[in-house]
Design an enzyme around this catalytic site. Sequence first.
Site, PDB file in Angstrom:
ATOM      1  CG  ASN A 194      -0.719  54.969  12.389  1.00  0.00           C
ATOM      2  OD1 ASN A 194      -0.346  55.742  11.528  1.00  0.00           O
ATOM      3  ND2 ASN A 194      -1.829  55.195  13.073  1.00  0.00           N
ATOM      4  CG  LEU A 234      -8.592  60.671   5.842  1.00  0.00           C
ATOM      5  CD1 LEU A 234      -9.029  61.291   7.146  1.00  0.00           C
ATOM      6  CD2 LEU A 234      -7.273  59.960   5.992  1.00  0.00           C
ATOM      7  N   GLY A 235     -11.897  59.793   2.927  1.00  0.00           N
ATOM      8  CA  GLY A 235     -12.214  60.071   1.531  1.00  0.00           C
ATOM      9  C   GLY A 235     -13.275  61.158   1.398  1.00  0.00           C
ATOM     10  NE  ARG A 263     -18.216  56.289   5.891  1.00  0.00           N
ATOM     11  CZ  ARG A 263     -17.605  55.126   5.957  1.00  0.00           C
ATOM     12  NH1 ARG A 263     -16.797  54.851   6.950  1.00  0.00           N
ATOM     13  NH2 ARG A 263     -17.785  54.204   5.044  1.00  0.00           N
ATOM     14  CE  LYS A 275      -1.266  59.539  10.648  1.00  0.00           C
ATOM     15  NZ  LYS A 275      -1.891  58.335  10.966  1.00  0.00           N
ATOM     16  CB  ALA A 282     -17.048  57.681  -0.726  1.00  0.00           C
ATOM     17  N   GLY A 283     -15.112  56.859   2.342  1.00  0.00           N
ATOM     18  CA  GLY A 283     -15.299  56.594   3.765  1.00  0.00           C
ATOM     19  C   GLY A 283     -15.013  57.846   4.566  1.00  0.00           C
ATOM     20  CG  ASN A 289      -6.702  55.859  19.946  1.00  0.00           C
ATOM     21  OD1 ASN A 289      -6.927  54.687  19.644  1.00  0.00           O
ATOM     22  ND2 ASN A 289      -6.681  56.826  19.053  1.00  0.00           N
TER      23      ASN A 289
HETATM   24  N1  LIG Z   1     -10.455  57.800   9.795  1.00  0.00           N
HETATM   25  C1  LIG Z   1      -9.452  58.586  10.104  1.00  0.00           C
HETATM   26  O1  LIG Z   1      -9.650  59.530  10.825  1.00  0.00           O
HETATM   27  C2  LIG Z   1      -8.073  58.337   9.549  1.00  0.00           C
HETATM   28  C3  LIG Z   1      -7.832  57.352   8.583  1.00  0.00           C
HETATM   29  N2  LIG Z   1      -6.578  57.209   8.037  1.00  0.00           N
HETATM   30  C4  LIG Z   1      -6.310  56.229   6.990  1.00  0.00           C
HETATM   31  O2  LIG Z   1      -7.073  56.600   5.852  1.00  0.00           O
HETATM   32  C5  LIG Z   1      -7.432  55.428   5.103  1.00  0.00           C
HETATM   33  C6  LIG Z   1      -8.937  55.365   4.970  1.00  0.00           C
HETATM   34  O3  LIG Z   1      -9.461  55.224   6.288  1.00  0.00           O
HETATM   35  P1  LIG Z   1     -10.986  55.536   6.631  1.00  0.00           P
HETATM   36  O4  LIG Z   1     -11.445  56.687   5.821  1.00  0.00           O
HETATM   37  O5  LIG Z   1     -11.096  55.617   8.092  1.00  0.00           O
HETATM   38  O6  LIG Z   1     -11.643  54.188   6.093  1.00  0.00           O
HETATM   39  P2  LIG Z   1     -13.185  53.849   5.841  1.00  0.00           P
HETATM   40  O7  LIG Z   1     -13.338  52.405   6.114  1.00  0.00           O
HETATM   41  O8  LIG Z   1     -14.040  54.836   6.515  1.00  0.00           O
HETATM   42  O9  LIG Z   1     -13.323  54.126   4.288  1.00  0.00           O
HETATM   43  C7  LIG Z   1     -12.841  53.266   3.304  1.00  0.00           C
HETATM   44  C8  LIG Z   1     -13.839  53.297   2.181  1.00  0.00           C
HETATM   45  O10 LIG Z   1     -13.321  52.509   1.112  1.00  0.00           O
HETATM   46  C9  LIG Z   1     -14.433  51.889   0.497  1.00  0.00           C
HETATM   47  N3  LIG Z   1     -14.036  50.744  -0.306  1.00  0.00           N
HETATM   48  C10 LIG Z   1     -13.557  49.543   0.092  1.00  0.00           C
HETATM   49  N4  LIG Z   1     -13.367  48.740  -0.957  1.00  0.00           N
HETATM   50  C11 LIG Z   1     -13.746  49.456  -2.046  1.00  0.00           C
HETATM   51  C12 LIG Z   1     -13.824  49.160  -3.435  1.00  0.00           C
HETATM   52  N5  LIG Z   1     -13.457  47.962  -3.917  1.00  0.00           N
HETATM   53  N6  LIG Z   1     -14.276  50.121  -4.271  1.00  0.00           N
HETATM   54  C13 LIG Z   1     -14.660  51.319  -3.791  1.00  0.00           C
HETATM   55  N7  LIG Z   1     -14.622  51.656  -2.487  1.00  0.00           N
HETATM   56  C14 LIG Z   1     -14.171  50.729  -1.631  1.00  0.00           C
HETATM   57  C15 LIG Z   1     -15.285  51.471   1.681  1.00  0.00           C
HETATM   58  O11 LIG Z   1     -16.593  51.218   1.236  1.00  0.00           O
HETATM   59  P3  LIG Z   1     -17.666  50.486   2.175  1.00  0.00           P
HETATM   60  O12 LIG Z   1     -18.154  51.609   3.040  1.00  0.00           O
HETATM   61  O13 LIG Z   1     -18.664  49.983   1.212  1.00  0.00           O
HETATM   62  O14 LIG Z   1     -16.908  49.420   2.906  1.00  0.00           O
HETATM   63  C16 LIG Z   1     -15.208  52.708   2.559  1.00  0.00           C
HETATM   64  O15 LIG Z   1     -16.200  53.645   2.234  1.00  0.00           O
HETATM   65  C17 LIG Z   1      -6.873  54.234   5.885  1.00  0.00           C
HETATM   66  O16 LIG Z   1      -5.611  53.903   5.362  1.00  0.00           O
HETATM   67  C18 LIG Z   1      -6.742  54.792   7.298  1.00  0.00           C
HETATM   68  O17 LIG Z   1      -5.770  54.103   8.056  1.00  0.00           O
HETATM   69  C19 LIG Z   1      -5.555  58.046   8.394  1.00  0.00           C
HETATM   70  C20 LIG Z   1      -5.744  59.012   9.352  1.00  0.00           C
HETATM   71  C21 LIG Z   1      -6.990  59.192  10.034  1.00  0.00           C
HETATM   72  C1  LIG Z   2      -3.386  57.987  15.261  1.00  0.00           C
HETATM   73  C2  LIG Z   2      -4.562  56.998  15.230  1.00  0.00           C
HETATM   74  C3  LIG Z   2      -4.250  55.818  16.118  1.00  0.00           C
HETATM   75  C4  LIG Z   2      -5.726  57.783  15.769  1.00  0.00           C
HETATM   76  O1  LIG Z   2      -6.821  57.002  16.077  1.00  0.00           O
HETATM   77  C5  LIG Z   2      -4.773  56.572  13.812  1.00  0.00           C
HETATM   78  O2  LIG Z   2      -4.125  57.059  12.900  1.00  0.00           O
HETATM   79  C6  LIG Z   2      -5.717  55.496  13.461  1.00  0.00           C
HETATM   80  O3  LIG Z   2      -6.707  55.297  14.168  1.00  0.00           O
HETATM   81  O4  LIG Z   2      -5.444  54.838  12.449  1.00  0.00           O
END
Ligand SMILES: NC(=O)C1=CN([C@@H]2O[C@H](COP(=O)(O)OP(=O)(O)OC[C@H]3O[C@@H](n4cnc5c(N)ncnc54)[C@H](OP(=O)(O)O)[C@@H]3O)[C@@H](O)[C@H]2O)C=CC1
Ligand SMILES: CC(C)(CO)C(=O)C(=O)O
Length: 297
Positions: free
Chosen positions: A176, A12-13, A118, A172, A9-10, A190
């Site tokens: 990256n 993207l989640g 977030r 993509k 729940a980060g 970036n």
């Molecule tokens: N952010 C963005 O805009 C973008 C992200 N992505 C990709 O999406 C994916 C997620 O990225 P993002 O949302 O930024 O990552 P975050 O770090 O925001 O979220 C990841 C979440 O996973 C949780 N987590 C880690 N380990 C566990 C576990 N064992 N059990 C349950 N939850 C766990 C973390 O919890 P905790 O908070 O406690 O560490 C955190 O809340 C990545 O692969 C990223 O590259 C792709 C495009 C854009």
């Molecule tokens: C495209 C980019 C670089 C945007 O920040 C991305 O996907 C990331 O941060 O993982």
Amino acid sequence: MPRCYVLGAGNLGTLAADYFADAGWDCIAAGRAALTRRLSNGVMQWQRTLAADDGAPIQLLVLATKVQDSAAALAPLRARLDHDSVLLRLQNGLLDPTTLGLPPLRHIEAISFSGAWRDTGADGVMHVHRVAENDTYLGDGSALPPPWFAGLQQFWPKLQWRTDIHWQQWRKLAVNAVLNPLTALYDCRNGELLAEPGRRAAMAALAAEVDALARRLFEHWPNDTLARSEQVAVATAGNLSSMCADRRAGRATEIDFINGALLRAAAQHHLSLPHHTEVVARLQWPLASVDPLPGTF
Ligand SMILES: NC(=O)C1=CN([C@@H]2O[C@H](COP(=O)(O)OP(=O)(O)OC[C@H]3O[C@@H](n4cnc5c(N)ncnc54)[C@H](OP(=O)(O)O)[C@@H]3O)[C@@H](O)[C@H]2O)C=CC1
Ligand SMILES: CC(C)(CO)C(=O)C(=O)O
């Protein structure tokens, strides 16, 4: 009401959980610390309490942890997944699904060009800030999406079912593999990659190696990784890449699943990628020791 489980729940989640909940799903968003969270959309300023976990079999699981956390995060849920379950992997990078130790199930890859971050307010409610709502592609190589896809599509902006998901993943991945390690190593946003000739040269060196590999994998690869990386760096100029953010926070990065995955694919084609080898090696070092890419770049 259909129920889905969002693991990770980060940024993207929580964005995904929000769309599923909009589409009428009973949604559980599970982070490391807490099983369920209340979401507050940063733009609309409303709050939503997500469903509590009930320990029941999981029909749809959205995996949105960082890739390196996938196996550990999934471990406690394995017994709740079976051949009727669907796994939707919403992550950057490449992951060999056989490393997850899951039972046979439908595995859908999701690639998102959206951006979100977030924070948690003083009230303990998580606020999701939508930076950009761009294309999100789902696919598993088959022509037909699951029956729930059409309903979700009405609430998830620019969501598309793609039969060419493997190609889209590499498109993509290419960008990256240029932007993420360099922003992490230069410790910059970036857009700041474009500000200095040395950084642009490093982008060009990495991009040329990506294209050399991708030409071996795809007959019609357009050799445009540098141009596309520059476009994305402009479009997301103010963003801290996910790899830069992880490195600043002292967390493990996704380097092994982005540039490391490229190196593994290159090895299968007897191709050496010296600049990618160097960034992978340098990202093993702590931030304090960064000596931004002299010499070979
Ligand atoms: N952010 C963005 O805009 C973008 C992200 N992505 C990709 O999406 C994916 C997620 O990225 P993002 O949302 O930024 O990552 P975050 O770090 O925001 O979220 C990841 C979440 O996973 C949780 N987590 C880690 N380990 C566990 C576990 N064992 N059990 C349950 N939850 C766990 C973390 O919890 P905790 O908070 O406690 O560490 C955190 O809340 C990545 O692969 C990223 O590259 C792709 C495009 C854009
Ligand atoms: C495209 C980019 C670089 C945007 O920040 C991305 O996907 C990331 O941060 O993982």
